[in-house]
Design an enzyme around this catalytic site. Structure first.
Site, PDB file in Angstrom:
ATOM      1  N   LYS A   1      -4.411  -7.160   4.951  1.00  0.00           N
ATOM      2  CA  LYS A   1      -4.501  -5.768   4.498  1.00  0.00           C
ATOM      3  C   LYS A   1      -4.441  -5.786   2.977  1.00  0.00           C
ATOM      4  O   LYS A   1      -3.463  -6.264   2.396  1.00  0.00           O
ATOM      5  CB  LYS A   1      -3.367  -4.910   5.054  1.00  0.00           C
ATOM      6  CG  LYS A   1      -3.514  -3.431   4.704  1.00  0.00           C
ATOM      7  CD  LYS A   1      -2.423  -2.590   5.363  1.00  0.00           C
ATOM      8  CE  LYS A   1      -2.693  -1.102   5.155  1.00  0.00           C
ATOM      9  NZ  LYS A   1      -2.625  -0.692   3.742  1.00  0.00           N
TER      10      LYS A   1
ATOM     11  N   ASN B   1      -8.918   2.202   5.235  1.00  0.00           N
ATOM     12  CA  ASN B   1      -7.628   2.880   5.115  1.00  0.00           C
ATOM     13  C   ASN B   1      -7.595   3.627   3.779  1.00  0.00           C
ATOM     14  O   ASN B   1      -8.283   3.262   2.845  1.00  0.00           O
ATOM     15  CB  ASN B   1      -6.504   1.839   5.186  1.00  0.00           C
ATOM     16  CG  ASN B   1      -5.126   2.399   4.891  1.00  0.00           C
ATOM     17  OD1 ASN B   1      -4.404   1.874   4.061  1.00  0.00           O
ATOM     18  ND2 ASN B   1      -4.745   3.461   5.564  1.00  0.00           N
TER      19      ASN B   1
ATOM     20  N   CYS C   1       0.663  -3.734  -1.194  1.00  0.00           N
ATOM     21  CA  CYS C   1       1.812  -2.938  -1.638  1.00  0.00           C
ATOM     22  C   CYS C   1       2.016  -3.087  -3.145  1.00  0.00           C
ATOM     23  O   CYS C   1       2.092  -4.210  -3.652  1.00  0.00           O
ATOM     24  CB  CYS C   1       3.071  -3.368  -0.899  1.00  0.00           C
ATOM     25  SG  CYS C   1       4.529  -2.400  -1.343  1.00  0.00           S
TER      26      CYS C   1
ATOM     27  N   HIS D   1      -7.560  -0.821   2.023  1.00  0.00           N
ATOM     28  CA  HIS D   1      -7.189   0.457   1.426  1.00  0.00           C
ATOM     29  C   HIS D   1      -8.155   0.691   0.272  1.00  0.00           C
ATOM     30  O   HIS D   1      -8.168  -0.066  -0.697  1.00  0.00           O
ATOM     31  CB  HIS D   1      -5.756   0.407   0.927  1.00  0.00           C
ATOM     32  CG  HIS D   1      -5.234   1.724   0.425  1.00  0.00           C
ATOM     33  ND1 HIS D   1      -3.914   2.086   0.527  1.00  0.00           N
ATOM     34  CD2 HIS D   1      -5.839   2.767  -0.182  1.00  0.00           C
ATOM     35  CE1 HIS D   1      -3.743   3.291   0.007  1.00  0.00           C
ATOM     36  NE2 HIS D   1      -4.918   3.715  -0.434  1.00  0.00           N
TER      37      HIS D   1
ATOM     38  N   MET E   1       4.276   1.468   7.170  1.00  0.00           N
ATOM     39  CA  MET E   1       4.844   2.264   6.077  1.00  0.00           C
ATOM     40  C   MET E   1       6.335   1.969   5.993  1.00  0.00           C
ATOM     41  O   MET E   1       7.065   2.177   6.968  1.00  0.00           O
ATOM     42  CB  MET E   1       4.581   3.756   6.312  1.00  0.00           C
ATOM     43  CG  MET E   1       3.111   4.133   6.211  1.00  0.00           C
ATOM     44  SD  MET E   1       2.777   5.854   6.661  1.00  0.00           S
ATOM     45  CE  MET E   1       2.842   5.743   8.462  1.00  0.00           C
TER      46      MET E   1
ATOM     47  N   GLY F   1      -2.291   6.649   7.939  1.00  0.00           N
ATOM     48  CA  GLY F   1      -0.909   6.459   7.551  1.00  0.00           C
ATOM     49  C   GLY F   1      -0.125   7.748   7.608  1.00  0.00           C
ATOM     50  O   GLY F   1       0.361   8.163   8.659  1.00  0.00           O
ATOM     51  N   ARG F   2      -0.047   8.411   6.465  1.00  0.00           N
ATOM     52  CA  ARG F   2       0.787   9.615   6.382  1.00  0.00           C
ATOM     53  C   ARG F   2       0.323  10.734   7.305  1.00  0.00           C
ATOM     54  O   ARG F   2       1.147  11.494   7.837  1.00  0.00           O
ATOM     55  CB  ARG F   2       0.832  10.099   4.926  1.00  0.00           C
ATOM     56  CG  ARG F   2       1.730   9.236   4.032  1.00  0.00           C
ATOM     57  CD  ARG F   2       1.557   9.582   2.565  1.00  0.00           C
ATOM     58  NE  ARG F   2       0.257   9.146   2.080  1.00  0.00           N
ATOM     59  CZ  ARG F   2      -0.277   9.537   0.952  1.00  0.00           C
ATOM     60  NH1 ARG F   2       0.360  10.401   0.184  1.00  0.00           N
ATOM     61  NH2 ARG F   2      -1.450   9.084   0.561  1.00  0.00           N
TER      62      ARG F   2
ATOM     63  N   GLY G   1      -6.256   7.798   2.478  1.00  0.00           N
ATOM     64  CA  GLY G   1      -6.677   9.186   2.350  1.00  0.00           C
ATOM     65  C   GLY G   1      -7.348   9.792   3.563  1.00  0.00           C
ATOM     66  O   GLY G   1      -7.892  10.895   3.472  1.00  0.00           O
TER      67      GLY G   1
END
Length: 349
Positions: free
Chosen positions: A141, A213, A102, A173, A20, A235-236, A215
């Site tokens: 990724k 990946n 990204c 993702h 990130m 991630g977050r 959510g």
């Protein structure tokens, strides 16, 4: 020994922390390593230009404790990516990953990131060049597609071409990226998630390592996904509530190891002390610690002290100690209240 290390790197893919930008720097990664000894950590994305021509000592620096740790690259020129991958391998990174996910405008203007979903042949060429340049694993990724692409076609085409080029591991993702009309922040939430498509990718390509990946907000969800794919990447959720990482080694890898936030702070102290001695500002490290006590009594005081006092000139370990004391005092006070309440109930009975 080499065989054991390879096995450990493969197993690490069962649980990874997403790269990130502006978040997963080397200080963040060391903190996360105090919580989980097994999770695969990723650097922030570094462009090939930065790696080849920038301050390598600063950009590629990491602490040995971070292993296993992957270097994520951004670029679209095979020769440059191969050269950057060689540098990453020489620095000791365990894996080299190419960012094909990204969606930021800056990334698009440089012809890398999610816009490369439109050029799967080029991505495969880049991966072939990287794979030929290094001995460590090279991985991708990606998103499931961009804009008006059919996700099933775009994802499977990219994966198949890269697999032909020698790639065996993919982090997907499970959202499209909308390069026109949505901001990078909106691209993390607005496009719908399509987990079943990623699960089907694994079912139809069983020889590939597929990591999902997007959510995933808890270890319960991670365990559900592991019934369908080889690994999960958070991630977050991992960043904002790092306490869940303290449970990951036990729940994901079956180890008898759980790390509390208090234990993580204690383990992180020597690193903080060493960095302070080198002139690193305390806030550069404590900003990653703000969520450690999420949901715990005293968490607000913890965040306030680190945020307000951590940025002051000359701030040192005493700021962390004061913040920790505030959490401990709050927890002790609540425990005393519970005990007192229990005694009163018992006397009344």
């Amino acid at each position: 020994m080499e065989f054991t290390r390879k096995v450990q790197k493969y197993q690490a893919h069962r649980f990874a922390i997403a790269p990130m930008m502006d978040w997963t720097d080397r200080h963040c990664r060391v903190l996360h390593r105090t919580l989980s000894s097994r999770a695969l950590l990723y650097t922030e994305m570094l462009t090939t230009g930065a790696v080849l021509h920038g301050d390598r000592e600063r950009l590629l620096a990491y602490d040995p404790v971070e292993h296993p740790v992957a270097l994520q690259l951004g670029g679209s020129e095979p020769a440059e990516l191969a050269a950057a991958a060689r540098i990453g391998e020489a620095e000791g990174y365990d894996e080299i990953n190419l960012n094909v996910g990204c969606p930021s405008d800056r990334v698009q203007s440089g012809r890398f990131g999610a816009c490369l979903m439109r050029e799967p042949e080029l991505v495969a060429e880049c991966m072939a060049a990287m794979g030929a340049a290094v001995k460590v694993p090279v991985t991708v990724k990606c998103r499931i597609g961009v804009d008006d692409q059919d996700p099933e076609e775009s994802l499977f085409t990219l994966v198949d071409l890269c697999a032909e080029a020698g790639v065996t591991s993919f982090v997907v993702h499970a959202r499209k990226a909308w390069l026109k009309g949505l901001s990078p922040k909106e691209n993390r939430d607005v496009p719908p998630l399509d987990y079943p498509l990623v699960w089907r990718l694994k079912a139809e390509r069983p020889d590939l390592t597929i990591v999902i990946n997007g959510g995933i907000g808890s270890l319960d969800e991670a365990e559900d996904h592991l019934r369908h794919v080889d690994g999960v990447m958070l991630g977050r959720a991992a960043y904002h509530t790092p306490d869940l990482l303290g449970q990951a080694d036990a729940r994901i890898f079956g180890e008898d190891r759980r790390v509390s936030p208090f234990e993580a702070v204690e383990a992180f102290r020597p690193y903080v002390a060493g960095q302070l001695a080198r002139g690193t500002h305390l806030a550069a490290m404590t900003r990653h610690m703000l969520g450690l006590f999420h949901g715990v009594p005293g968490a607000r005081a913890w965040r306030r002290i680190l945020t307000v006092d951590g940025v002051k000139a000359g701030a040192g370990l005493e700021v962390i100690d004061r913040a920790l004391a505030a959490v401990s005092e709050r927890a002790s006070g609540l425990q005393e209240q519970r005990l007192a309440g229990g005694l009163e109930t018992g006397e009344a009975a």
